[in-house]
Design a protein around this motif. Sequence first.
Motif, PDB file in Angstrom:
ATOM      1  N   HIS A 161     -15.893  24.342  -4.649  1.00 37.81           N
ATOM      2  CA  HIS A 161     -16.232  23.245  -3.739  1.00 37.81           C
ATOM      3  C   HIS A 161     -17.374  22.410  -4.312  1.00 37.81           C
ATOM      4  CE1 HIS A 161     -17.118  21.951   0.694  1.00 37.81           C
ATOM      5  NE2 HIS A 161     -16.718  20.952  -0.064  1.00 37.81           N
ATOM      6  N   LEU A 162     -18.400  23.066  -4.870  1.00 41.09           N
ATOM      7  CA  LEU A 162     -19.516  22.329  -5.456  1.00 41.09           C
ATOM      8  C   LEU A 162     -19.047  21.496  -6.648  1.00 41.09           C
ATOM      9  CD1 LEU A 162     -22.521  21.628  -5.695  1.00 41.09           C
ATOM     10  CD2 LEU A 162     -22.769  23.620  -7.190  1.00 41.09           C
ATOM     11  N   GLN A 163     -18.196  22.075  -7.483  1.00 38.43           N
ATOM     12  CA  GLN A 163     -17.687  21.348  -8.651  1.00 38.43           C
ATOM     13  C   GLN A 163     -17.025  20.038  -8.225  1.00 38.43           C
ATOM     14  OE1 GLN A 163     -17.885  22.559 -11.880  1.00 38.43           O
ATOM     15  NE2 GLN A 163     -16.611  21.069 -12.940  1.00 38.43           N
ATOM     16  N   ARG A 164     -16.173  20.114  -7.207  1.00 41.89           N
ATOM     17  CA  ARG A 164     -15.467  18.918  -6.739  1.00 41.89           C
ATOM     18  C   ARG A 164     -16.427  17.917  -6.112  1.00 41.89           C
ATOM     19  NH1 ARG A 164     -11.520  22.573  -4.585  1.00 41.89           N
ATOM     20  NH2 ARG A 164     -12.394  22.184  -2.513  1.00 41.89           N
ATOM     21  N   LEU A 217     -30.207   5.758 -15.896  1.00 41.74           N
ATOM     22  CA  LEU A 217     -29.354   4.922 -15.057  1.00 41.74           C
ATOM     23  C   LEU A 217     -27.910   5.402 -15.143  1.00 41.74           C
ATOM     24  CD1 LEU A 217     -30.727   1.379 -15.978  1.00 41.74           C
ATOM     25  CD2 LEU A 217     -31.280   2.760 -13.991  1.00 41.74           C
ATOM     26  N   TRP A 218     -27.728   6.616 -15.669  1.00 37.62           N
ATOM     27  CA  TRP A 218     -26.387   7.062 -15.993  1.00 37.62           C
ATOM     28  C   TRP A 218     -25.722   7.855 -14.877  1.00 37.62           C
ATOM     29  CZ3 TRP A 218     -27.147  12.223 -15.644  1.00 37.62           C
ATOM     30  CH2 TRP A 218     -28.398  12.730 -16.008  1.00 37.62           C
ATOM     31  N   SER A 219     -26.394   8.088 -13.758  1.00 36.01           N
ATOM     32  CA  SER A 219     -25.765   8.857 -12.686  1.00 36.01           C
ATOM     33  C   SER A 219     -26.026   8.208 -11.339  1.00 36.01           C
ATOM     34  CB  SER A 219     -26.291  10.296 -12.668  1.00 36.01           C
ATOM     35  OG  SER A 219     -27.618  10.331 -12.184  1.00 36.01           O
ATOM     36  N   LYS A 220     -25.224   8.615 -10.360  1.00 34.92           N
ATOM     37  CA  LYS A 220     -25.385   8.115  -9.003  1.00 34.92           C
ATOM     38  C   LYS A 220     -26.329   9.028  -8.222  1.00 34.92           C
ATOM     39  CE  LYS A 220     -20.536   6.701  -9.179  1.00 34.92           C
ATOM     40  NZ  LYS A 220     -19.185   6.934  -8.608  1.00 34.92           N
ATOM     41  N   ILE A 271     -21.717  12.392  -8.027  1.00 33.63           N
ATOM     42  CA  ILE A 271     -22.584  12.048  -9.152  1.00 33.63           C
ATOM     43  C   ILE A 271     -21.837  11.284 -10.242  1.00 33.63           C
ATOM     44  CG2 ILE A 271     -24.133  13.001 -10.919  1.00 33.63           C
ATOM     45  CD1 ILE A 271     -25.155  13.235  -8.055  1.00 33.63           C
ATOM     46  N   GLY A 272     -20.522  11.477 -10.304  1.00 38.73           N
ATOM     47  CA  GLY A 272     -19.740  10.764 -11.308  1.00 38.73           C
ATOM     48  C   GLY A 272     -19.500  11.546 -12.576  1.00 38.73           C
ATOM     49  N   MET A 273     -19.908  12.814 -12.588  1.00 44.02           N
ATOM     50  CA  MET A 273     -19.673  13.693 -13.734  1.00 44.02           C
ATOM     51  C   MET A 273     -19.773  15.132 -13.252  1.00 44.02           C
ATOM     52  SD  MET A 273     -23.286  13.378 -15.840  1.00 44.02           S
ATOM     53  CE  MET A 273     -23.345  11.584 -15.662  1.00 44.02           C
ATOM     54  N   PRO A 274     -19.158  16.083 -13.958  1.00 46.43           N
ATOM     55  CA  PRO A 274     -19.250  17.484 -13.538  1.00 46.43           C
ATOM     56  C   PRO A 274     -20.653  18.043 -13.752  1.00 46.43           C
ATOM     57  CG  PRO A 274     -17.999  17.285 -15.569  1.00 46.43           C
ATOM     58  CD  PRO A 274     -18.242  15.893 -15.094  1.00 46.43           C
ATOM     59  N   PRO A 275     -20.991  19.142 -13.073  1.00 48.26           N
ATOM     60  CA  PRO A 275     -22.339  19.712 -13.190  1.00 48.26           C
ATOM     61  C   PRO A 275     -22.764  20.006 -14.623  1.00 48.26           C
ATOM     62  CG  PRO A 275     -21.176  20.725 -11.360  1.00 48.26           C
ATOM     63  CD  PRO A 275     -20.178  19.861 -12.070  1.00 48.26           C
ATOM     64  N   ALA A 276     -21.865  20.552 -15.438  1.00 52.16           N
ATOM     65  CA  ALA A 276     -22.236  20.907 -16.812  1.00 52.16           C
ATOM     66  C   ALA A 276     -22.660  19.677 -17.606  1.00 52.16           C
ATOM     67  CB  ALA A 276     -21.073  21.609 -17.507  1.00 52.16           C
ATOM     68  N   SER A 277     -21.961  18.566 -17.423  1.00 49.83           N
ATOM     69  CA  SER A 277     -22.325  17.334 -18.128  1.00 49.83           C
ATOM     70  C   SER A 277     -23.665  16.809 -17.639  1.00 49.83           C
ATOM     71  CB  SER A 277     -21.243  16.268 -17.927  1.00 49.83           C
ATOM     72  OG  SER A 277     -20.012  16.692 -18.457  1.00 49.83           O
ATOM     73  N   TYR A 278     -23.906  16.925 -16.336  1.00 52.40           N
ATOM     74  CA  TYR A 278     -25.180  16.467 -15.777  1.00 52.40           C
ATOM     75  C   TYR A 278     -26.336  17.296 -16.325  1.00 52.40           C
ATOM     76  CZ  TYR A 278     -28.490  14.664 -12.344  1.00 52.40           C
ATOM     77  OH  TYR A 278     -29.567  14.057 -11.744  1.00 52.40           O
ATOM     78  N   VAL A 279     -26.144  18.609 -16.379  1.00 52.38           N
ATOM     79  CA  VAL A 279     -27.182  19.492 -16.923  1.00 52.38           C
ATOM     80  C   VAL A 279     -27.513  19.084 -18.357  1.00 52.38           C
ATOM     81  CG1 VAL A 279     -27.673  21.853 -17.674  1.00 52.38           C
ATOM     82  CG2 VAL A 279     -26.658  21.452 -15.426  1.00 52.38           C
ATOM     83  N   GLU A 280     -26.493  18.814 -19.151  1.00 56.16           N
ATOM     84  CA  GLU A 280     -26.730  18.434 -20.543  1.00 56.16           C
ATOM     85  C   GLU A 280     -27.514  17.130 -20.638  1.00 56.16           C
ATOM     86  OE1 GLU A 280     -23.959  19.160 -24.084  1.00 56.16           O
ATOM     87  OE2 GLU A 280     -23.542  17.061 -23.559  1.00 56.16           O
ATOM     88  N   ARG A 281     -27.177  16.147 -19.797  1.00 50.59           N
ATOM     89  CA  ARG A 281     -27.896  14.873 -19.835  1.00 50.59           C
ATOM     90  C   ARG A 281     -29.361  15.055 -19.443  1.00 50.59           C
ATOM     91  NH1 ARG A 281     -24.467  10.246 -20.013  1.00 50.59           N
ATOM     92  NH2 ARG A 281     -26.417   9.082 -20.163  1.00 50.59           N
ATOM     93  N   HIS A 311     -25.173  12.019 -27.863  1.00 51.12           N
ATOM     94  CA  HIS A 311     -25.630  11.161 -26.765  1.00 51.12           C
ATOM     95  C   HIS A 311     -26.400   9.932 -27.236  1.00 51.12           C
ATOM     96  CE1 HIS A 311     -24.553  13.561 -23.208  1.00 51.12           C
ATOM     97  NE2 HIS A 311     -24.803  14.623 -23.952  1.00 51.12           N
ATOM     98  N   LEU A 312     -27.230  10.087 -28.268  1.00 47.15           N
ATOM     99  CA  LEU A 312     -28.158   9.023 -28.655  1.00 47.15           C
ATOM    100  C   LEU A 312     -27.876   8.418 -30.021  1.00 47.15           C
ATOM    101  CD1 LEU A 312     -31.490  10.724 -27.496  1.00 47.15           C
ATOM    102  CD2 LEU A 312     -29.919   9.311 -26.157  1.00 47.15           C
ATOM    103  N   GLY A 313     -27.096   9.124 -30.833  1.00 41.21           N
ATOM    104  CA  GLY A 313     -26.779   8.593 -32.153  1.00 41.21           C
ATOM    105  C   GLY A 313     -27.878   8.770 -33.183  1.00 41.21           C
ATOM    106  N   VAL A 314     -28.898   9.582 -32.879  1.00 39.32           N
ATOM    107  CA  VAL A 314     -29.995   9.827 -33.816  1.00 39.32           C
ATOM    108  C   VAL A 314     -30.352  11.309 -33.803  1.00 39.32           C
ATOM    109  CG1 VAL A 314     -31.006   7.520 -33.615  1.00 39.32           C
ATOM    110  CG2 VAL A 314     -31.743   9.325 -32.058  1.00 39.32           C
TER     111      VAL A 314
END
Length: 226
Positions: free
Chosen positions: A140-143, A100-103, A149-159, A198-201
Amino acid sequence: MCSGVFLLAAAGLLDGRRVTTHWAREQQLVREHPEVDVDCEPIFVRDGRVWTSAGVTAGMDLALALVEDDLGRGIAHAVAREMVMFLRRPGGQSQFSVALWSKEPATDPVRAAVSAIHADPGAPHTIADLAQNARLSPRHLQRRFTAEIGMPPASYVERVRVEAAQRALAEGHDPVEAIARYCGFGTSETLRRTFHRHLGVAPSDYRARFRSTTSDAEPHQEQERS
């Protein structure tokens, strides 16, 4: 406890206070009560005399915290042992929540980039690769990706990689080192650090806590058939 926080918020008792609720109700609480500081990572939150918690079992964590606050750590430890509970449960709500963390992407180029990431979380997914797939320039894609999505591509890939590793740990038998490689983390140490952030474990703790009973039974069933 849990969605009971909505009653307190509606009564104006939580204005300016930090609270938590069940992760599935977070966005609703934010929309309906913008005057409340909502933090849905902790299992429970104390702000002055107000205590709030996440789901039903998180109410038990909150009850133990109240015992510790009133009667001390020793009594709380004894109660936790009697109830077969952690005195303080490791990690936060993010280890239980679904995506539920992205649009949702609003345009075809960003949708293409998102689809490519989900199709193969372990691929490199550099901004140049994603831009080529989306038929946009990297800048252009980065922007556009960040805006939609509410976050940059690199952060989305990590999630997405974290979610892929969560599924592999809960449903499969591969060692952590192998999961780290095919989910795109490279090494088990990188996976461990990312899980903690991300998860604390740790990955091993996550597997022990969420491993499917079906997946545990499968090796025994195969041995019996053989």
